[in-house]
Design an enzyme around this catalytic site. Sequence first.
Site, PDB file in Angstrom:
ATOM      1  N   THR A   1       6.196 -10.965   1.617  1.00  0.00           N
ATOM      2  CA  THR A   1       6.424 -12.420   1.634  1.00  0.00           C
ATOM      3  C   THR A   1       7.638 -12.725   2.506  1.00  0.00           C
ATOM      4  OG1 THR A   1       5.437 -12.679  -0.549  1.00  0.00           O
ATOM      5  CG2 THR A   1       6.922 -14.434   0.175  1.00  0.00           C
TER       6      THR A   1
ATOM      7  N   ASN B   1      -6.689  -9.795   1.383  1.00  0.00           N
ATOM      8  CA  ASN B   1      -6.400  -9.351   0.012  1.00  0.00           C
ATOM      9  C   ASN B   1      -7.527  -9.674  -0.963  1.00  0.00           C
ATOM     10  OD1 ASN B   1      -5.068 -11.836   1.021  1.00  0.00           O
ATOM     11  ND2 ASN B   1      -4.703 -12.252  -1.135  1.00  0.00           N
TER      12      ASN B   1
ATOM     13  N   GLN C   1      -2.233  -5.298   3.055  1.00  0.00           N
ATOM     14  CA  GLN C   1      -3.349  -4.632   2.369  1.00  0.00           C
ATOM     15  C   GLN C   1      -3.884  -3.457   3.185  1.00  0.00           C
ATOM     16  OE1 GLN C   1      -4.404  -5.107  -0.670  1.00  0.00           O
ATOM     17  NE2 GLN C   1      -3.296  -6.975  -1.150  1.00  0.00           N
TER      18      GLN C   1
ATOM     19  N   SER D   1       4.317  -4.004   2.631  1.00  0.00           N
ATOM     20  CA  SER D   1       4.974  -4.023   1.327  1.00  0.00           C
ATOM     21  C   SER D   1       4.712  -2.723   0.588  1.00  0.00           C
ATOM     22  CB  SER D   1       4.399  -5.202   0.545  1.00  0.00           C
ATOM     23  OG  SER D   1       5.012  -5.310  -0.702  1.00  0.00           O
TER      24      SER D   1
ATOM     25  N   HIS E   1       4.633  -2.023  -2.704  1.00  0.00           N
ATOM     26  CA  HIS E   1       3.926  -1.948  -3.989  1.00  0.00           C
ATOM     27  C   HIS E   1       2.410  -1.963  -3.850  1.00  0.00           C
ATOM     28  CE1 HIS E   1       2.800  -6.285  -4.954  1.00  0.00           C
ATOM     29  NE2 HIS E   1       3.663  -6.498  -3.979  1.00  0.00           N
TER      30      HIS E   1
ATOM     31  N   THR F   1      23.080  -6.042   1.121  1.00  0.00           N
ATOM     32  CA  THR F   1      23.115  -4.593   0.890  1.00  0.00           C
ATOM     33  C   THR F   1      21.706  -4.069   0.656  1.00  0.00           C
ATOM     34  OG1 THR F   1      25.294  -4.862  -0.078  1.00  0.00           O
ATOM     35  CG2 THR F   1      24.164  -2.790  -0.544  1.00  0.00           C
TER      36      THR F   1
ATOM     37  N   CYS G   1      -1.835 -13.775  -7.044  1.00  0.00           N
ATOM     38  CA  CYS G   1      -0.911 -14.889  -7.198  1.00  0.00           C
ATOM     39  C   CYS G   1      -1.649 -16.118  -7.733  1.00  0.00           C
ATOM     40  CB  CYS G   1      -0.251 -15.219  -5.857  1.00  0.00           C
ATOM     41  SG  CYS G   1      -0.132 -13.849  -4.742  1.00  0.00           S
TER      42      CYS G   1
HETATM   43  C1  PLP Z   1      -2.092  -9.806   2.472  1.00  0.00           C
HETATM   44  C2  PLP Z   1      -0.830  -9.994   1.702  1.00  0.00           C
HETATM   45  N1  PLP Z   1       0.248 -10.449   2.336  1.00  0.00           N
HETATM   46  C3  PLP Z   1       1.419 -10.608   1.707  1.00  0.00           C
HETATM   47  C4  PLP Z   1       1.556 -10.328   0.365  1.00  0.00           C
HETATM   48  C5  PLP Z   1       2.880 -10.518  -0.312  1.00  0.00           C
HETATM   49  O1  PLP Z   1       3.470  -9.268  -0.557  1.00  0.00           O
HETATM   50  P1  PLP Z   1       4.751  -9.096  -1.491  1.00  0.00           P
HETATM   51  O2  PLP Z   1       4.238  -9.060  -2.877  1.00  0.00           O
HETATM   52  O3  PLP Z   1       5.373  -7.818  -1.062  1.00  0.00           O
HETATM   53  O4  PLP Z   1       5.662 -10.237  -1.224  1.00  0.00           O
HETATM   54  C6  PLP Z   1       0.446  -9.857  -0.346  1.00  0.00           C
HETATM   55  C7  PLP Z   1       0.529  -9.582  -1.799  1.00  0.00           C
HETATM   56  O5  PLP Z   1      -0.398  -9.874  -2.546  1.00  0.00           O
HETATM   57  C8  PLP Z   1      -0.781  -9.668   0.346  1.00  0.00           C
HETATM   58  O6  PLP Z   1      -1.867  -9.197  -0.267  1.00  0.00           O
END
Ligand code: PLP
Length: 415
Positions: free
Chosen positions: A101, A183, A211, A231, A233, A269, A357
């Site tokens: 994000t 996603n 993704q 990302s 996670h 940091t 989300c």
């Molecule tokens: C395609 C995509 N972009 C961006 C994000 C946002 O990632 P983060 O959770 O690291 O902010 C997601 C998370 O669902 C995603 O699937």
Amino acid sequence: MRICSTRCPPSQGIGSESGGAALSPLEYAFVRIYLDHNATTPVRQEVVDAMLPVLREDFGNPSSTHAEGAAARKLVERAREQVGGALGAAADEVFFSAGATESNNAVLYGVLRGAAAAGAATHLVTTQIEHPSVVEPCELLEREGVSVSRVGVDEDGLLDLGGFDEALGRQGTALASVIWANNETGVVQPLTEIGASVGRHGVPLHVDATQALGKIRIDLQDVPVDFLSCSAHKLNGPKGVGALVVRRGCEIPPLLVGGPQEKRRRGGTENVASIVGFGVACELARLECAARATRYASLRDRLWEGIAAKVPRVRRNGHPEQVLPNTLSVEVTGAPGEVILQALDLEGVAASAGAACHSGSITPSHVLSAMGRTPEQARSSLRLSVGMGVDEGQIDRVVALLAELVSRARAVEAP
Ligand SMILES: Cc1ncc(COP(=O)(O)O)c(C=O)c1O
């Protein structure tokens, strides 16, 4: 809550990629089955093992010049190499952030506000199927006077390449921003063609590879990408850490100011332990990407074939081949997605009706709407995404559950 901990032999720990010993149908009834790996993923044991000593011992600030600081700096730089390695990027092109994000916001605001400040024309080309972390900055930029073209997709979720090319040709196009793999549907966009198009028009390209990373091969030597967001996670790393890749020769102002960190590209940091975990997750993804893709695709196909055989009136959303190996989006006619999700959850299965989300919201997915689905069709769609710890027995149980739950939900909807 147990996901795979009871199933994995102790030597594999909680975070093993390979499936553990098979469970009996009765045992499955007591174990959570997690089919929402596009929302987030369980953390790999190797990642936890790498992070713990950093939290316990290597607490130094990477900006400090003493020994503790130097040790932390070394860890951050090693992780930068690992993340770059998984992307085919040089380490010095990788800048750590708090997740995709932030990276998406940084590119969109950086490039477009930078162009506006320089008195240049500001036209942004993006798509109708972006993640909210691109959709919402675009809306805010529009209010600031940026002109935004949102190119559509076909009924399989693939970008309208002609429309994209045409939009890029508009005077003053400062940036194109495209989601590499979606996603919600898992549809993978044709990056080679997209790259050729931006190349013809000389427009910088940002891709949201959140993704895609860890699920399909990414090599930035092959595609003309200027900025990339990802990302940790989503690939069995920790939450709250990600990266923005800025290719050599590209410049953007920082989103966060307040210190010299990340070569002044991001003040604050560094989150050293999470960065270390992200590095390990990327290293594992680089080594295992092909094997994971094969395993996930076979689980995903077993799931789809089972559903298609046992649940009447279903159809798959998205291109059946240009798709992430782990993702299945299915429309279940006449059965509201949120009802099925709740029933699955009570039975021990985690899935999603759209982007994570949006969970809990019944607003039809903008992605499925862009693919021409009616609000009713979008509302009847489920996203099932496989990943670490999922095995064939779990897939078979989910198929059996769906057959029962869908027929009950349909009976309630249309008595
Ligand atoms: C395609 C995509 N972009 C961006 C994000 C946002 O990632 P983060 O959770 O690291 O902010 C997601 C998370 O669902 C995603 O699937």
